[in-house]
Scaffold this active site. Structure first.
Site, PDB file in Angstrom:
ATOM      1  N   GLU A   1      22.184 -22.197 -18.117  1.00 48.61           N
ATOM      2  CA  GLU A   1      21.273 -21.321 -17.351  1.00 48.61           C
ATOM      3  C   GLU A   1      22.042 -20.137 -16.757  1.00 48.61           C
ATOM      4  OE1 GLU A   1      17.725 -24.124 -15.556  1.00 48.61           O
ATOM      5  OE2 GLU A   1      19.775 -24.556 -14.912  1.00 48.61           O
TER       6      GLU A   1
ATOM      7  N   ASP B   1       0.845  -1.194   0.000  1.00 48.29           N
ATOM      8  CA  ASP B   1       0.000   0.000   0.000  1.00 48.29           C
ATOM      9  C   ASP B   1       0.876   1.237   0.000  1.00 48.29           C
ATOM     10  OD1 ASP B   1       0.562   0.776   2.841  1.00 48.29           O
ATOM     11  OD2 ASP B   1      -0.397  -1.148   3.234  1.00 48.29           O
TER      12      ASP B   1
END
Ligand code: GLA
Length: 741
Positions: A616, A536
């Site tokens: 990777e 928030d």
């Protein structure tokens, strides 16, 4: 002057670059709302929109005598109040010393000053210098003496207006506030949709859009935190508003505790939005002369659709809400050990991760949960913020030195607000938990909640956390909160003040965060609450980034990050590449896809890098390089949602454009593959139509084919679009860099 007062007609006009807000002292001194929308001309007076009309069953002020034409029940009010016949959602319900529940607020005076207002002890939007003007309008109840000052700050260049209320007990005794909301926004006409954001753990901020209907649509939280379940942000918009067109109004509460956002459609097809602290379980005692300050609401209007509304919030919160060194400094690319090791780590394991990570350009190792007390799993140790030397054999400083010697920073996890029953802290201070006398208390994730309203609890936390942060060169803190509040009761407050505990809890959290962030200005703080359970605007004042969700699956993240982007800047969105099969969903997605999705936020990794193949690792090295190159575009650029993942199940696309339109970044994830598929054409946004742009694949993606690359005009990219060649297989993704030539 962005705030004007015309004394002749008692009119307040607030202008931003593209918007206007107008209100007026109306009959009998009531403050009437007139308008919020696209910018009007200088001198425009919308008093003509105010028309008193007799409405049965809507009462009239006593001074009106037998004139029935005016009632606050049907007029657009600037701050709605209970007790004098406005039967719609009210912002204020006081219990006066004589027991009456009534606030009959009339205009008294006002002031206008330069700069932004700051609600006491609460997070707020601030002025960087010369950006804001503030208007304070004082209203008072002539009988009781209760006064309310409505405080509006206008951020002209940001197209934003913030507001909050200060309620002052000017009565002859004690007042109890049963409800004290921050803001009310009335619309006398128009038919709208309301957009709210709901969710659950691992599925935050899903977008729900519904037509406004008679009665109320409510979004709220009574969990003691803003929550995964609802978010303190609400949008009202035209039925046909889209990303690029239509009127919309946002109200965003800068607060992290219980909240309510209501959209009410009344008997006259009028719409009222109200927002603030949830009135349930709220009762604030105000002694004579004392004030209560509500949290602030940031209001933004856009006449150009939802995309522009979001971009205005992004700019406002990035520049005028987030603080500290990392407001502007590039955030380090991190690797977090949670999904790599969970509780099963020691210092050697962490250093091994750092060794591999540092070679790939990763800059920060975050040591997550499990380094303290006797914490081997989630049943023990919270509150004992002392290093567990069974895990960190050489202590924290030694670990830090080892990590620093690899050229990496070290970060650390805390869950300050919580306590485990199996902890030294609990054995010493069982009374520090939130729970009523004689009640055992509800456990959640095996833990209890500390009473953050208590000064002694906050002092303990400040001392212990400061000691840890001072004991080594720690440069990052993840501040977690892994359960919601129940059994609300503080042993430090008398019975009649128990209705204050939820709000005092959050004020306590803010107080501790303020102290710690000021004491350690070089530390980057990241907020977290089981992922995005306290995502928030309140938290963004203390932590410029927040872990967005515990769901790290790239495909799930498409909708979580999409929903989050409506009200919050991309620079705040914590997002990491994790291992496959994904730990939450079991889904496997290509590394490139995970990188593209995580890069639309504060980028990092959360996997056991020691187990990655050489191939990777090469991709990671490349992603890290790419991320550093396009960092500014992502963190400060204009964000465009190009598709809605809740409606389009084939692909999700989004774009970043530099404010000067010199470059852009297009991201596309193909969510579903079909046989005989229809290729998709994506129209870009925000480019300069006259300029020519080179479109080229970012090295991140293996799948982009040459067809979509070349040099095109901005107009053709925006009007005709870019053909995205089909990518074989589910979950393939592409990223294009677009540079003006
Ligand atoms: C929460 C966080 C996770 C992790 C765990 C540790 O769920 O969201 O990222 O830190 O806590 O317990």
């Amino acid at each position: 002057m962005s705030i004007q007062f015309c004394s002749e007609n008692s009119l307040f006009t607030l202008h931003t670059q593209n918007t206007t807000y107008q209100m007026k002292v109306g009959p009998y001194g009531y403050l009437i709302h007139l308008y919020y929308g696209a910018r009007l001309a200088e001198g425009d007076d919308l008093s003509r929109l105010f028309f008193p009309l007799d409405r049965s069953f809507s009462g009239n002020p006593n001074e009106a005598g037998y004139d029935r034409s005016f009632s606050i029940d049907v007029q657009p009010m600037e701050y709605s109040m209970f007790g004098c016949s406005d039967y719609r959602s009210s912002c204020l319900i006081p219990v006066n010393p004589d027991g009456t529940r009534e606030a009959d607020l009339r205009y008294v005076s006002h002031t206008i000053e330069n700069g932004a207002a700051a609600p006491d002890g609460l997070p707020h939007v601030y002025d960087n210098g010369g950006e804001a003007e503030t208007l304070r309008i004082r209203l008072a109840d002539p009988v009781s003496g209760l006064a309310v000052t409505l405080v509006y700050t206008v951020f002209e260049s940001r197209d934003a207006i913030t507001r909050y209320a200060v309620i002052e007990n000017g009565t002859s005794g004690r007042v109890e506030l049963e409800k004290a909301l921050s803001a009310c926004l009335d619309f006398t006409h128009g038919e709208y949709d309301v957009i709210t954001f709901w969710g659950r753990h691992c599925f935050e901020r899903a977008v729900e859009r519904t037509p406004v209907r008679h009665g109320k649509i409510v979004s709220d939280s009574l969990r003691g935190a803003s929550s995964h379940q609802q978010n303190p942000f609400m949008i009202l918009c035209d039925h046909d508003a889209t990303e690029t067109a239509g009127e919309c109004w946002g109200m965003s509460l800068i607060y992290s505790g219980n909240f309510i956002a209501e959209c009410e459609y009344d008997q006259l097809w009028q719409t009222r939005l109200t927002m603030g602290i949830h009135p349930h379980a709220f009762r604030w005692v105000l002694e004579q002369g004392e004030c209560f300050t509500t949290p602030e609401v940031a209001m933004i209007y856009s006449g150009d659709g939802l995309g522009e509304l979001s971009r205005r919030y992004h700019r406002l919160y990035r520049n005028n809400l987030c603080r500290g060194e990392y407001k502007t400094a590039r955030r380090p690319i991190l690797i977090n050990n949670w999904e790599a090791t969970y509780f099963g780590f020691d210092d050697d394991k962490l250093v091994k991760i750092a060794e591999d990570a540092s070679k790939l350009g990763i800059e920060l190792l975050v040591m997550d949960d499990g380094w303290f007390g006797k914490r081997e799993d989630d049943t023990t140790g919270l509150g004992d913020w002392f290093v567990n030397t069974n895990k960190l054999h050489g202590g924290l400083d030694s670990l830090c030195r080892r990590v620093n010697s690899l050229g990496m920073k070290l970060g650390i996890w805390f869950e300050p607000e919580m306590i485990s029953e199996d902890s030294d802290l609990y054995r010493a201070h069982p009374e520090w938990c939130l729970r009523g006398p004689g009640r055992a208390g509800v456990r959640s994730r095996h833990q209890f909640v500390l009473d953050m309203s208590r000064q002694d609890v906050r002092e303990y936390l400040f001392e212990t956390i400061s000691a840890v942060l001072s004991s080594a060169n720690l440069e990052y803190v993840k501040w977690d909160m892994n359960r919601h509040i129940s059994n609300i009761y503080s042993g430090a407050l008398p019975a009649e003040r128990q209705g204050e505990v939820y709000h005092r809890y959050i004020l306590g959290v803010y107080d501790l965060m303020e102290r710690l962030t000021s004491a350690f200005p070089h530390v980057l703080f990241e907020g977290c609450s089981g992922g995005g359970g306290r995502f928030d605007a309140g938290m963004l004042y203390y932590t410029p980034q927040i872990w967005c969700s515990d769901d790290t699956d790239a495909i799930e993240r498409l909708s979580i990050q999409y929903g989050t982007s409506f009200g919050y800047p991309i620079s705040a969105v914590g997002s990491h590449v994790s291992a496959v099969p994904n730990h939450q969903t079991g889904r496997s997605t290509p590394m490139a896809t995970r990188g593209i999705v995580a890069m639309s936020g504060t980028f990092g990794y959360e996997l056991d890098i020691n187990k990655m193949s050489a191939e990777e690792k090469d991709i990671i090295r490349q992603q890290v390089e790419d991320c550093k190159r396009v960092y500014e575009l992502i963190s400060d650029g204009d964000y465009y949602r190009l598709s809605d993942p809740f409606a389009n199940h084939n692909y999700t696309a989004w774009q970043f454009t530099a404010p000067d339109q010199s470059r852009a970044l297009l991201n596309v994830v193909q969510v579903k593959m079909e046989v005989c598929p229809v290729p998709f054409v994506i129209r870009l946004r925000g480019l300069d139509p006259e300029a020519r742009y080179e479109v080229k694949p970012n090295s991140l993606n293996a799948v982009v084919r040459e067809e979509s690359c070349g040099v095109y005009s901005g107009a053709s990219l925006m009007k005709a679009g870019l053909l995205i060649p089909l990518m074989k297989g589910d979950y393939a993704a592409a990223q294009y860099e677009i540079n003006r030539v």
